[in-house]
Write an enzyme that holds these catalytic residues in place. Structure first.
Site, PDB file in Angstrom:
ATOM      1  N   SER A 209      31.902  47.927  54.503  1.00 24.43           N
ATOM      2  CA  SER A 209      31.764  48.369  53.124  1.00 24.43           C
ATOM      3  C   SER A 209      30.298  48.373  52.678  1.00 24.43           C
ATOM      4  O   SER A 209      29.449  48.951  53.353  1.00 24.43           O
ATOM      5  CB  SER A 209      32.645  47.502  52.209  1.00 24.43           C
ATOM      6  OG  SER A 209      32.873  48.129  50.976  1.00 24.43           O
TER       7      SER A 209
ATOM      8  N   ASP B 276      38.383  51.787  54.177  1.00 28.39           N
ATOM      9  CA  ASP B 276      37.551  50.587  54.117  1.00 28.39           C
ATOM     10  C   ASP B 276      38.339  49.395  54.679  1.00 28.39           C
ATOM     11  O   ASP B 276      39.468  49.138  54.272  1.00 28.39           O
ATOM     12  CB  ASP B 276      37.169  50.344  52.654  1.00 28.39           C
ATOM     13  CG  ASP B 276      36.092  49.296  52.477  1.00 28.39           C
ATOM     14  OD1 ASP B 276      36.120  48.297  53.207  1.00 28.39           O
ATOM     15  OD2 ASP B 276      35.232  49.479  51.593  1.00 28.39           O
TER      16      ASP B 276
END
Length: 817
Positions: free
Chosen positions: A361, A646
């Site tokens: 991320s 993610d």
């Protein structure tokens, strides 16, 4: 079966095998107790048979009208490879002349239960759900065809491919050729990579189809008008079918197209073998490039350790401990804090002690920026930090200006023309690039290899999750996908492609269509895709606690330890969503689990098949945390595209990269960027790793540490030598508020600089905030820098500990002779 190479243990490169094919005959006998009815009559049932490992082959029985006890007595045969997991799908339908036929139920049957040469009769039943039964007979016989060449890592199998080249020739007069220009020829080869291809007559045309050698394939074709008049009229004119089994390799065969309006048109067919080497690497070990990097990097690390720990001799390569950085996500907060942590390690002379550098991320934004400079860790970090500060402080409205939106549209159109599927996430990637850099950054993941050529930097590892697009929540299905400058691949399947080929199209491990490598901003859009949450994920996040998460994972792992019913019985019903009367439930489930905004990438596993014993391979089961792992037809090799999100949707950590075979770490520097629950991520990771049999230290902070976390916490497990030593750095302001540097008390005029608001409600560092005041950026950077420098003694002691384990004979200052 003749084995071409000795069987190698898991973790070694793939092996080659020659294995004969078998003929499976399936006789559908009868069904009983079909109680469902149409409006005016009883059911009109028929059965459809297909097998994913025999692509392009689908059989259908006749329809028995108005019957609850239909009798078919029809036989069908499949050519199968017993080295792969073959699951027969038996679907019973109710024919309807007005609406779409109703799918009544589907049985999945693992045919490994069928013994060669022995007739097996099987009754499939819906009990206790219902009274419906289906009787089927099976017979397995060996064929006399030559063995098929296979490549396998004991989880995935690449089967032998053939390439069919076709040339379209017209032997007619000029007038006839001119007339043919209004016709198009469509060729179809079911189960092939290309499936369907079309070309106009009257022009020199060539076709190419890639299909399995052992596939009992048929090439079919038909003519249609290119002026929009539809398919050529007539029941057979212009339609033809050519069985490909009689084709001899490397020998041409000519067929004439049977069409009166296209006389003299013929096809030249020639089958040839495909390259033996795969473009997809099948193996759980590290690639050769990473192994070479490790040797180079250990020389750098050895020098750094000798200096930092004041050793009295040089370390040998096998004595050098492996140290890794693990950075969590957290948007701009993670990006800023990570700069501070790296800055501190650089000041302390410890950055060169690190071999691996992993993140997810927001941490990947820092990593991608740094690795654009091949010498970044050998320089001071002021330039990259100044760049980040400048762009975080600026207004983000410019990223949404008409000029920028127009530029995004042009690039997405160009990307589509190149062959890449484009989604909203690609737009997010361009917006993110504009916000973080204010310009196009022409960098690619494979370009980061320049930063590794001399071992001058740690090896960067980025992590993402492959999930189901629209029928499962993330906790129920997730597969780790690792990105490095060398390779992109699935940890679970042991399948990797060179990073420059990620996004290109593959079939059965062969490269079919090479696409231009994506700029790294599009990968950052994957690694930090915050838009792929489905409603079930969102509901879970809103209503669950850390204890709920841990119990959920424990339940999942407990379910994995117990063989699923499908493995116990060899036959099972597909999801009950297929049962009659559940269309509303199906639609509602799709509404809850659908992901509107996700990233599509071509699936480089496409066509590969699962080994017959894949579920029992330790390398596979180490990562197998999906309820579908015992259902091969629903796993990723059967998907045309990947759905990447993610990794923070499941676990806000990149630890799975640290536990690959050949990459066992001795010390992990864990940088956690959450604003609350400073140990939650670590405790979740322990539950996950220990449940899957991966070595991990116990994470048991004291009640005092829970209430008031310190800058650094040590976790280790002396009873488990394979577990890494863990230094955990939560994002806390413990003593920075009172100290301008380690051991230096702030005077009253400096106290404001130590006030860093890390509370969730009022903090300027919330997850979705992409604009910081310059003073807020500076405070967070300085806090992170301070926390690591304050922990210098702890880091050095941890390095001494792991060095003693690796090199007991290394003399440390103060050690006795």
């Amino acid at each position: 079966m003749e084995r071409l190479t000795p069987r190698e243990p898991p973790g070694h490169p793939h092996q080659r095998e020659a294995s004969a094919c078998w003929r499976l005959t399936v006789r559908v006998l009868e069904a009983r107790g079909l109680g469902w009815t149409d409006v005016l009559s009883e059911a009109d049932p028929y059965v459809v048979l297909q097998m994913p490992t025999a692509p392009g082959i689908k059989f259908k029985t006749k329809t028995v009208t108005n019957s609850s006890h239909p009798v078919w007595n029809e036989s069908f045969s499949f050519l199968i490879q017993r080295q792969v997991k073959n699951v027969l799908e038996l679907s019973v339908y109710d024919e309807d002349s007005v609406t779409e036929d109703d799918a009544c139920f589907k049985f999945l049957y693992d045919i490994s239960e069928v013994l060669p040469g022995k007739l097996l009769r099987k009754t499939f039943s819906l009990r206790p759900q219902g009274q419906e039964e289906l009787d089927v007979e099976f017979l397995m016989e060996k064929t006399s065809d030559r063995p098929e060449n296979l490549i396998t890592n004991n989880v995935l199998v690449a089967r032998e491919l053939s390439c069919l080249d076709i040339r379209l020739e017209s032997m007619g007069s000029t007038a006839v050729v001119s007339n043919q220009e209004n016709l198009e020829l469509e060729l179809v080869l079911k189960g092939s990579y290309e499936d369907t291809q079309t070309s106009a007559l009257g022009t020199a045309s060539a076709f190419c189809f890639h299909y399995m050698v052992a596939q009992e394939a048929e090439l079919s074709g038909r003519l249609k008008s290119s002026k929009g008049n539809g398919w050529n009229s007539g029941s057979s004119a212009g339609h033809f079918t050519v069985p490909l089994k009689p084709l001899t390799m490397e020998k041409e065969m000519t067929i004439d197209i049977p069409a009166t309006n296209a006389p003299g048109v013929r096809l030249q067919l020639k089958a040839k073998g495909c390259p033996e080497e795969l473009a997809v690497r099948l193996g759980f070990d590290l690639c050769a490039e990473e192994k070479a990097f490790l040797s180079r990097r250990k020389q750098v690390v050895a020098k750094a350790l000798k200096k930092a720990l004041q050793l009295d001799r040089d370390l040998q390569e096998d004595e050098v401990p492996i140290v890794g950085i693990m950075a969590t996500g957290g948007g701009a907060r993670a990006m800023t804090s990570l700069y501070g942590h790296l800055l501190a390690l650089k000041k302390l002379g410890l950055l060169d002690c690190v071999t691996y550098f992993s993140g997810i991320s927001g941490a990947t934004w820092t990593m991608a920026q740094l690795y654009g400079d091949p010498e970044w860790s050998q320089k001071d970090l002021e330039g990259p930090i100044r760049h980040a500060r400048e762009h975080l402080a600026k207004s983000k409205l410019e990223a949404f200006s008409p000029e920028r939106l127009a530029s995004y549209r042009r690039e997405l159109e160009l990307r589509a023309e190149e062959g890449h599927p484009t989604t909203f996430v690609d737009l997010w990637a361009l917006v993110l690039e504009s916000m973080l850099h204010d310009q196009v950054m022409d960098q690619k993941l494979s370009g980061q290899r320049a930063a590794l050529e001399q071992g001058q930097n740690p090896l960067p590892l980025y992590l993402s999750l492959n999930v189901k697009e629209n029928n499962l929540e993330t906790l129920d299905f997730k597969e780790w996908v690792e990105f490095s400058p060398y390779e992109v691949g699935f940890l679970k399947y042991g399948a990797f492609v060179p990073s420059e080929l990620f996004g290109s199209e593959f079939f059965m491990g062969q490269l079919m269509k090479r696409l231009p490598e994506s700029r790294i901003c599009f990968l950052e859009g994957i690694w930090s895709n915050i838009f792929s949450l489905n409603l079930l994920d969102a509901w879970y996040d809103l209503t669950s606690s850390s204890d709920t998460w841990r119990q959920h994972i424990k339940d999942k792992i407990r379910n994995l330890e117990d063989p699923p019913a499908s493995l116990k019985t060899s036959s099972w019903l597909e999801a009950l969503w297929l049962q009659p009367g559940t269309a509303l439930a199906q639609a509602f489930k799709g509404f809850l689990t659908g992901r509107l905004l996700y990233q599509h990438s071509s699936n480089f596993l496409q066509g590969l098949q699962l080994h017959q014993d894949y579920c029992n391979q330790k390398a596979f089961s180490t990562w197998a945390d999906s309820q579908l792992d015992s259902t091969p037809g629903q796993l990723t090799p059967q998907e045309p595209q990947l759905c990447l999100v993610d990794a923070g949707y499941f676990l806000n950590t990149s630890y799975p990269s640290m536990f690959r075979p050949g990459r066992r770490l001795d010390l992990i520097l864990s940088f956690d960027y959450s604003l609350s629950s400073p140990f939650e991520m670590l405790q979740q990771t322990e539950v996950y790793c220990r449940g899957l049999g991966l070595p991990f230290p116990h994470v048991e902070p004291s009640p005092q540490d829970q209430r008031q976390p310190k800058e650094c916490h040590l976790f280790s497990d002396p009873t488990c030598p394979d577990a890494p030593v863990l230094l955990h750095f939560p994002l806390v302001n413990a003593s920075f508020k009172d100290h301008s540097a380690p051991g230096v008390q702030r005077d009253p005029t400096e106290l404001l600089a130590g006030q860093v608001d890390l509370t969730g409600a009022t903090s300027p560092y919330s997850l979705f905030n992409m604009t910081y005041k310059e003073e807020d950026f500076d405070r967070l950077l300085q806090l992170s820098d301070y926390n690591v420098r304050k922990s210098q003694d702890a880091i050095l002691q941890a390095l001494r500990t792991v060095l003693k384990h690796q090199a007991p004979a290394a003399r440390l200052p103060g050690a006795q002779s």
